[in-house]
Scaffold this active site. Structure first.
Site, PDB file in Angstrom:
ATOM      1  N   GLU A  46      16.500  60.914  48.656  1.00 22.76           N
ATOM      2  CA  GLU A  46      16.683  62.361  48.702  1.00 22.76           C
ATOM      3  C   GLU A  46      15.368  63.046  49.086  1.00 22.76           C
ATOM      4  O   GLU A  46      14.292  62.680  48.581  1.00 22.76           O
ATOM      5  CB  GLU A  46      17.144  62.817  47.308  1.00 22.76           C
ATOM      6  CG  GLU A  46      17.430  64.277  47.153  1.00 22.76           C
ATOM      7  CD  GLU A  46      17.954  64.594  45.756  1.00 22.76           C
ATOM      8  OE1 GLU A  46      18.347  65.740  45.518  1.00 22.76           O
ATOM      9  OE2 GLU A  46      17.960  63.677  44.890  1.00 22.76           O
ATOM     10  N   LYS A 115      23.790  68.849  49.643  1.00 28.32           N
ATOM     11  CA  LYS A 115      24.083  68.417  48.281  1.00 28.32           C
ATOM     12  C   LYS A 115      25.031  69.425  47.629  1.00 28.32           C
ATOM     13  O   LYS A 115      24.876  70.637  47.782  1.00 28.32           O
ATOM     14  CB  LYS A 115      22.787  68.322  47.492  1.00 28.32           C
ATOM     15  CG  LYS A 115      22.902  67.731  46.095  1.00 28.32           C
ATOM     16  CD  LYS A 115      21.508  67.534  45.496  1.00 28.32           C
ATOM     17  CE  LYS A 115      21.534  66.875  44.133  1.00 28.32           C
ATOM     18  NZ  LYS A 115      20.165  66.619  43.616  1.00 28.32           N
ATOM     19  N   TYR A 121      19.325  71.046  34.306  1.00 27.44           N
ATOM     20  CA  TYR A 121      19.311  70.757  32.873  1.00 27.44           C
ATOM     21  C   TYR A 121      18.236  69.714  32.594  1.00 27.44           C
ATOM     22  O   TYR A 121      17.837  68.961  33.485  1.00 27.44           O
ATOM     23  CB  TYR A 121      20.669  70.250  32.406  1.00 27.44           C
ATOM     24  CG  TYR A 121      21.176  69.018  33.146  1.00 27.44           C
ATOM     25  CD1 TYR A 121      20.851  67.737  32.698  1.00 27.44           C
ATOM     26  CD2 TYR A 121      21.950  69.136  34.301  1.00 27.44           C
ATOM     27  CE1 TYR A 121      21.297  66.606  33.370  1.00 27.44           C
ATOM     28  CE2 TYR A 121      22.400  68.013  34.978  1.00 27.44           C
ATOM     29  CZ  TYR A 121      22.071  66.748  34.513  1.00 27.44           C
ATOM     30  OH  TYR A 121      22.506  65.635  35.186  1.00 27.44           O
ATOM     31  N   CYS A 168      22.479  62.232  45.231  1.00 28.22           N
ATOM     32  CA  CYS A 168      22.023  62.110  43.844  1.00 28.22           C
ATOM     33  C   CYS A 168      23.025  62.594  42.800  1.00 28.22           C
ATOM     34  O   CYS A 168      23.984  61.907  42.481  1.00 28.22           O
ATOM     35  CB  CYS A 168      20.689  62.831  43.684  1.00 28.22           C
ATOM     36  SG  CYS A 168      19.783  62.305  42.194  1.00 28.22           S
ATOM     37  N   SER A 195      16.357  59.908  41.392  1.00 27.97           N
ATOM     38  CA  SER A 195      16.688  59.811  39.972  1.00 27.97           C
ATOM     39  C   SER A 195      15.508  59.205  39.222  1.00 27.97           C
ATOM     40  O   SER A 195      15.083  58.081  39.503  1.00 27.97           O
ATOM     41  CB  SER A 195      17.939  58.940  39.799  1.00 27.97           C
ATOM     42  OG  SER A 195      18.350  58.911  38.457  1.00 27.97           O
ATOM     43  N   GLY A 360      45.442  13.931  31.085  1.00 25.75           N
ATOM     44  CA  GLY A 360      44.785  14.668  32.154  1.00 25.75           C
ATOM     45  C   GLY A 360      44.435  16.076  31.720  1.00 25.75           C
ATOM     46  O   GLY A 360      44.763  16.524  30.612  1.00 25.75           O
ATOM     47  N   GLU A 471      48.141  23.709  41.899  1.00 22.90           N
ATOM     48  CA  GLU A 471      49.279  22.845  42.198  1.00 22.90           C
ATOM     49  C   GLU A 471      50.454  23.656  42.737  1.00 22.90           C
ATOM     50  O   GLU A 471      51.157  23.207  43.652  1.00 22.90           O
ATOM     51  CB  GLU A 471      49.687  22.076  40.942  1.00 22.90           C
ATOM     52  CG  GLU A 471      48.642  21.065  40.477  1.00 22.90           C
ATOM     53  CD  GLU A 471      49.034  20.339  39.201  1.00 22.90           C
ATOM     54  OE1 GLU A 471      48.434  19.290  38.908  1.00 22.90           O
ATOM     55  OE2 GLU A 471      49.945  20.828  38.494  1.00 22.90           O
ATOM     56  N   TRP A 476      52.152  20.881  44.846  1.00 24.67           N
ATOM     57  CA  TRP A 476      51.861  19.536  44.328  1.00 24.67           C
ATOM     58  C   TRP A 476      52.540  19.375  42.963  1.00 24.67           C
ATOM     59  O   TRP A 476      51.917  19.244  41.918  1.00 24.67           O
ATOM     60  CB  TRP A 476      50.356  19.313  44.225  1.00 24.67           C
ATOM     61  CG  TRP A 476      49.967  17.884  44.002  1.00 24.67           C
ATOM     62  CD1 TRP A 476      49.442  17.350  42.866  1.00 24.67           C
ATOM     63  CD2 TRP A 476      50.073  16.799  44.937  1.00 24.67           C
ATOM     64  NE1 TRP A 476      49.204  16.011  43.024  1.00 24.67           N
ATOM     65  CE2 TRP A 476      49.585  15.641  44.293  1.00 24.67           C
ATOM     66  CE3 TRP A 476      50.543  16.685  46.239  1.00 24.67           C
ATOM     67  CZ2 TRP A 476      49.541  14.394  44.907  1.00 24.67           C
ATOM     68  CZ3 TRP A 476      50.492  15.449  46.865  1.00 24.67           C
ATOM     69  CH2 TRP A 476      50.002  14.324  46.202  1.00 24.67           C
TER      70      TRP A 476
END
Length: 643
Positions: A46, A115, A121, A168, A195, A360, A471, A476
């Site tokens: 910015e 922007k 604040y 921003c 920031s 298995g 599978e 399979w």
């Protein structure tokens, strides 16, 4: 080919507050560096031309005038480059000062975005100098002898992508401009930021960028100023971050004293596929029907024949997370499986289940889920009947492991050999027992399923399926054999993840005896054991020798089903992910096998038993995957043949 990837860059230049010439020279240097690295677009922080922390100097005409002079010089000095550059500068419009982003390309300003949200604040008091973007759509201004679009609702279009810009604070707002820009067609959002860093803010920032890129199914490229800005009251750590749909692609080093350039590849095709299948995204487009947007076309050159060199990491095991996340994922999946089975048992009022135990991975995981579920429901483990059914190919290793794990877990054990029944069956259908073909193999699988089903009927229980997602994708499984059950707890878990789940249970849940057996099961070659063992009693029929490595098939499965990628793109990604492990011909062979089997075996997936969905890829015919059983694979196989 670029396969839908666009290379982007986020830059953090060296900065001197209010020294526009110094700043623009450093911006130019990074633009050239980004161009040499084949980036198509580069974004800067910015107010990068002036520096963000000029304070009341923004009221000085000298600074505003010099920032425009520097911007013009920058535009001219990069006119020979095809890269798109996005830089921050202050602009006077209608006697108000706007905090803006300028989009530069080949000696022209393609557009200016002011922007929208001006913070006022805590440590921010930008409203002392800047006004919010109250510029209507289709506004243009005269600048450097050009008519330039000005406004917050601008979508920039290139042959490779569409992008939008916010600055921003905009992304911290309740409804960021990026939300509407993406609904208007922007694939990627570029954020020019300043920031400052305080404790905990960086983590929160990353969560915002991650969530916004995911919510918008977009790329998000963020650049925030760093060393060189004033530290009178605050410190700027410098952040160059690139996200794609909630996934971090690349990031810079924080608090570096040097300038930085972060390069990342964003998959535009993937983003557009995400939006295409997400009907909520399409519905949300109606929310902007009353807003007007300006489209700016940028004629950026593309070379469709040049294969992009990716800088991003391609995960070869996309179903398996890394580090601490793996433990968390395994625990969550195990709980989902358990919760699914628990509901089915409560609903059916069944107090017993039957599981075929082969020694298995898949049957072991199903057994572990049953044990966990019975424990949660307060049911005795003896209500779980594990049936081992030795056949012509059963080896001592798998047989002993099946008995050992059932004993250590304290379930009911039953052994029923299928040999005599199969021999009788072969005689009945006049099949030569020495002919080890599909009939020989499938007869054994169906005999086992018959035993499981009938025994479950006998004790009033449910047959718990053991087959996994991999599978199912390959087909399979023996139709109406191990393909069938009364509830399939593994139905959406890929083979590569099954191993980690069993290992996780071994390490985190069970006793030492069970752990030893489970770890040996993890180490056992994957096999249906339907063909007699070799002369040394070892497994002769190894699944991956027949259908290919499961890690390849799971990679194919994820990228094909999750993102709808073409064979050419999957092949391109696989060669990067498995470089040095499989050559191109091997990958092509098994990719072709995957497509062939995936299309041929859909009929098995069309009648799957119920089972819980645990991840983003599932082949359940009741929601996740609806495909004609007789669909043609010609298009896909033809492309495979040209790889």
């Amino acid at each position: 080919m670029n396969y839908g990837f666009v290379k982007v860059a986020s830059a953090i230049p060296s900065t001197r507050v209010a020294d526009c010439q110094f700043n623009s020279e450093n911006i130019e240097k990074l633009i050239n560096e980004a161009a040499k690295k084949d980036a198509g677009i580069v974004v800067f922080p910015e107010l990068s031309v002036t520096g963000y922390s000029c304070g009341d100097l923004f009221a000085q005409s000298m600074l505003i005038k010099e920032s425009l002079n520097s911007l013009e010089r920058l535009m001219s000095s990069t006119s020979n480059l095809d890269i798109i550059s996005i830089v921050g500068f202050p602009l006077v419009y209608n006697n108000t000062l706007l905090n803006c982003a300028a989009v530069l390309h080949k000696g022209k300003i393609m557009g200016i975005v002011p922007k929208t949200y001006i913070p006022n604040y805590k440590e921010f008091y930008e409203q002392r100098w800047f006004a919010s973007s109250l510029v209507h759509a289709d506004t243009t201004i005269e600048l450097f002898g050009q008519r330039v679009p000005l406004g917050k609702n601008i979508v920039f279009h290139t042959p490779a992508m569409n992008f939008g810009i916010e600055i921003c604070e905009d992304v911290w707002a309740t409804i960021p401009p990026s939300s509407t820009l993406t609904l208007a067609g922007a694939d990627v959002i570029f954020n020019l930021s300043a920031s400052n860093d305080v404790i905990g803010k960086h983590k929160y920032l990353c969560s915002i960028l991650e969530q916004q890129s995911a919510r918008c199914s977009s790329g998000y490229v963020y650049s925030s100023c760093g060393f060189g800005e004033s530290t009178t009251d605050i410190v700027f750590g410098g952040n160059a971050i690139i996200y794609e749909n909630g996934t971090l692609i690349a990031k810079s080093e924080r608090f570096s004293l040097d300038e930085q350039l972060v390069i990342g590849d964003i998959d535009i095709e993937r983003l557009r596929n995400e939006r295409k299948v997400n009907t909520s995204f399409a519905i949300s487009v109606s929310n902007i029907k009353d807003q007007s947007f300006t489209t700016v076309n940028i004629d950026q050159a593309t070379d469709e024949t040049a294969e992009i060199k990716l800088t991003r990491f391609i995960e070869k095991h996309p179903f398996v997370p890394k580090g601490k996340e793996l433990d968390l994922r395994c625990e969550e999946i195990f709980e989902i499986q358990t919760a699914g089975l628990a509901k089915r048992l409560v609903h059916t009022k069944a107090k017993s289940v039957v599981v075929g135990i082969s020694g298995g991975l898949d049957s072991t995981l199903a057994l572990l889920v049953c044990v966990r579920t019975f424990d949660k429901l307060g049911l005795p483990r003896k209500g779980i009947t594990g049936i081992t059914m030795p056949g012509f190919g059963t080896t001592d290793r798998t047989y002993n492991n099946s008995i050992s794990i059932m004993e250590s877990l304290g379930v009911s054990i039953k052994e029923i050999s299928i040999k005599d029944a199969c021999i009788q069956h072969f005689n009945d259908i006049e099949h030569d027992i020495n002919q080890h073909d599909v009939t020989y193999e499938n007869s054994q699988a169906r005999e086992r399923t018959q035993i499981l089903m009938d025994y479950a009927n006998k004790i009033g229980g449910l047959v718990i399926g053991t087959g996994d997602l991999s599978e199912l994708a390959l087909g399979w499984a023996t139709y109406n054999g191990d393909h069938m059950s009364m509830y399939g707890v593994n139905a959406s878990i890929p083979k590569t993840l099954v191993k980690y789940l069993v290992n996780w249970v071994a390490v985190n849940i069970v006793d030492e005896k069970s752990k030893t057996t489970l770890l040996d099961i993890v180490d056992t070659p994957i096999s249906p054991e339907l063909i007699p063992a070799d002369e040394n009693g070892n497994i002769k029929q190894k699944t991956e020798d027949l259908v290919g490595p499961y890690e390849l098939h799971d990679f194919f499965l994820y990228n094909i089903i999750r993102f709808g990628f073409t064979p050419a793109k999957v092949f391109f990604l696989a060669n990067i992910a498995f470089e040095g492990e499989y050559d191109r011909e091997t990958i092509k062979k098994w990719l072709t096998t995957f497509y062939r089997r995936f299309f041929q075996q859909q009929f098995k997936r069309s009648c799957l038993p119920d089972g819980p969905k645990v991840g983003s890829v599932s082949l359940s015919p009741r929601g996740d995957w609806r495909m004609p059983s007789d669909a043609s694979a010609t298009l896909w196989l033809n492309e495979c043949s040209k790889l």
